[in-house]
Design a protein around this motif. Structure first.
Motif, PDB file in Angstrom:
ATOM      1  N   THR B  31       9.966  38.357 -34.918  1.00  0.00           N
ATOM      2  CA  THR B  31       9.314  38.061 -33.643  1.00  0.00           C
ATOM      3  C   THR B  31       9.892  38.951 -32.555  1.00  0.00           C
ATOM      4  O   THR B  31      11.110  39.028 -32.403  1.00  0.00           O
ATOM      5  CB  THR B  31       9.508  36.588 -33.260  1.00  0.00           C
ATOM      6  N   TYR B  33       9.338  40.225 -28.379  1.00  0.00           N
ATOM      7  CA  TYR B  33       8.714  39.979 -27.080  1.00  0.00           C
ATOM      8  C   TYR B  33       9.015  41.142 -26.142  1.00  0.00           C
ATOM      9  O   TYR B  33      10.109  41.702 -26.156  1.00  0.00           O
ATOM     10  CB  TYR B  33       9.291  38.722 -26.415  1.00  0.00           C
ATOM     11  N   GLN B  48       3.741  39.349 -27.178  1.00  0.00           N
ATOM     12  CA  GLN B  48       4.565  38.824 -28.258  1.00  0.00           C
ATOM     13  C   GLN B  48       3.983  39.286 -29.588  1.00  0.00           C
ATOM     14  O   GLN B  48       2.780  39.155 -29.838  1.00  0.00           O
ATOM     15  CB  GLN B  48       4.599  37.305 -28.203  1.00  0.00           C
ATOM     16  N   GLN B  50       4.406  39.107 -33.896  1.00  0.00           N
ATOM     17  CA  GLN B  50       4.971  38.508 -35.085  1.00  0.00           C
ATOM     18  C   GLN B  50       4.749  39.537 -36.183  1.00  0.00           C
ATOM     19  O   GLN B  50       3.619  39.793 -36.587  1.00  0.00           O
ATOM     20  CB  GLN B  50       4.282  37.181 -35.419  1.00  0.00           C
ATOM     21  N   VAL B  55       0.641  38.158 -31.193  1.00  0.00           N
ATOM     22  CA  VAL B  55       0.491  36.710 -31.109  1.00  0.00           C
ATOM     23  C   VAL B  55      -0.073  36.301 -29.752  1.00  0.00           C
ATOM     24  O   VAL B  55      -0.932  35.439 -29.653  1.00  0.00           O
ATOM     25  CB  VAL B  55       1.843  36.012 -31.345  1.00  0.00           C
ATOM     26  N   ASP B  56       0.439  36.951 -28.701  1.00  0.00           N
ATOM     27  CA  ASP B  56       0.036  36.585 -27.339  1.00  0.00           C
ATOM     28  C   ASP B  56       0.120  37.817 -26.463  1.00  0.00           C
ATOM     29  O   ASP B  56       1.197  38.391 -26.314  1.00  0.00           O
ATOM     30  CB  ASP B  56       0.946  35.478 -26.806  1.00  0.00           C
TER      31      ASP B  56
END
Lengths: 117, 115
Positions: B31, B33, B48, B50, B55-56
């Motif tokens: 992960t 960020y 973000q 993964q 993811v975001d």
């Protein structure tokens, strides 16, 4: 949406004294985590202490402890026996607790703590 | 173990120019960020990952910012064209577990000044 509020932009404390940093948050979640992160000048941010919302007992890590008031949505950090190395920006942070690696931290605006010799 | 590495540490550019930041995570951390930290504010999540999947990226200004994580290891964040309000420290953070405990490992950040 979750929000984290730190109302003290700057604080100062004498070496060896105790200081308390304040944090409030807003969430409709019941399962979450709260954190205090420390960011020393020109150095990377590190985790100071972590609190699970389902735990009633306040977390402690050596000289660092928290006062977690779930109903009031308050999460303060107490630093005892302050040391010069505690001088840093301190961030309060929130994370949902539904698990998985997709969680993210939501930070407050920070409190700059200066420990005076 | 080695920490999260970021480069460059400092960058000064003129507005409308482009810039790229690089992040090398802790080995095995899936992960990753990217946070933007404007002076006087707390870090704000930009994107973000993964592994190599996004993811975001809901707060990433996609008209000027882009990020990738090829092969699920190193990541780059690019800004093109830069605006004055992009002046900030760009933080890379990683996490290596299956259940996120919130203990992220941060790099020292890349400080961008846009003139």
């Amino acid at each position: 949406a979750q929000t984290v509020t730190q109302s003290q932009p700057e604080m100062s404390v004498q070496e060896a004294e105790t200081v308390t940093l304040s944090c409030t948050y807003d969430t409709s979640e019941n399962n979450y985590y709260l954190f205090w992160y420390k960011q020393p000048p020109s150095r990377q941010m590190i985790l100071v202490i972590r609190q699970e919302a389902y735990k009633q007992q306040n977390a402690t890590e050596n000289r660092f402890s928290v006062n977690f008031q779930k109903a009031a949505k308050s999460f303060s950090l107490k630093i005892s026996d302050s040391q010069l190395g505690d001088t840093a920006m301190y961030f309060c942070a929130f994370m949902k607790g539904y698990g998985g690696a997709t969680n993210k931290l939501i930070f407050g605006t920070g409190t700059l703590l200066a420990v005076q010799p | 173990e080695a920490g999260v590495a970021q480069s460059p540490r400092y960058k000064i550019i003129e507005k409308r120019q482009s810039v790229a930041f690089w992040c090398n995570p802790i080995s095995g951390h899936a992960t990753l960020y990217w946070y933007q930290q404007i002076l006087g504010q707390g870090p704000k999540l930009l994107i973000q990952f993964q592994n190599n999947g996004v993811v975001d990226d809901s707060q990433l200004p996609k008209d000027r910012f882009s990020a990738e994580r090829l092969k699920g290891v190193d990541s780059t964040l690019k800004i093109q064209p830069a605006k004055l309000e992009d002046s900030a420290v760009y933080l890379c953070a990683t996490f290596g577990g299956m259940v996120n405990t919130g203990e992220l490992f941060f790099g020292e950040g890349s400080r961008l000044t846009v003139l």
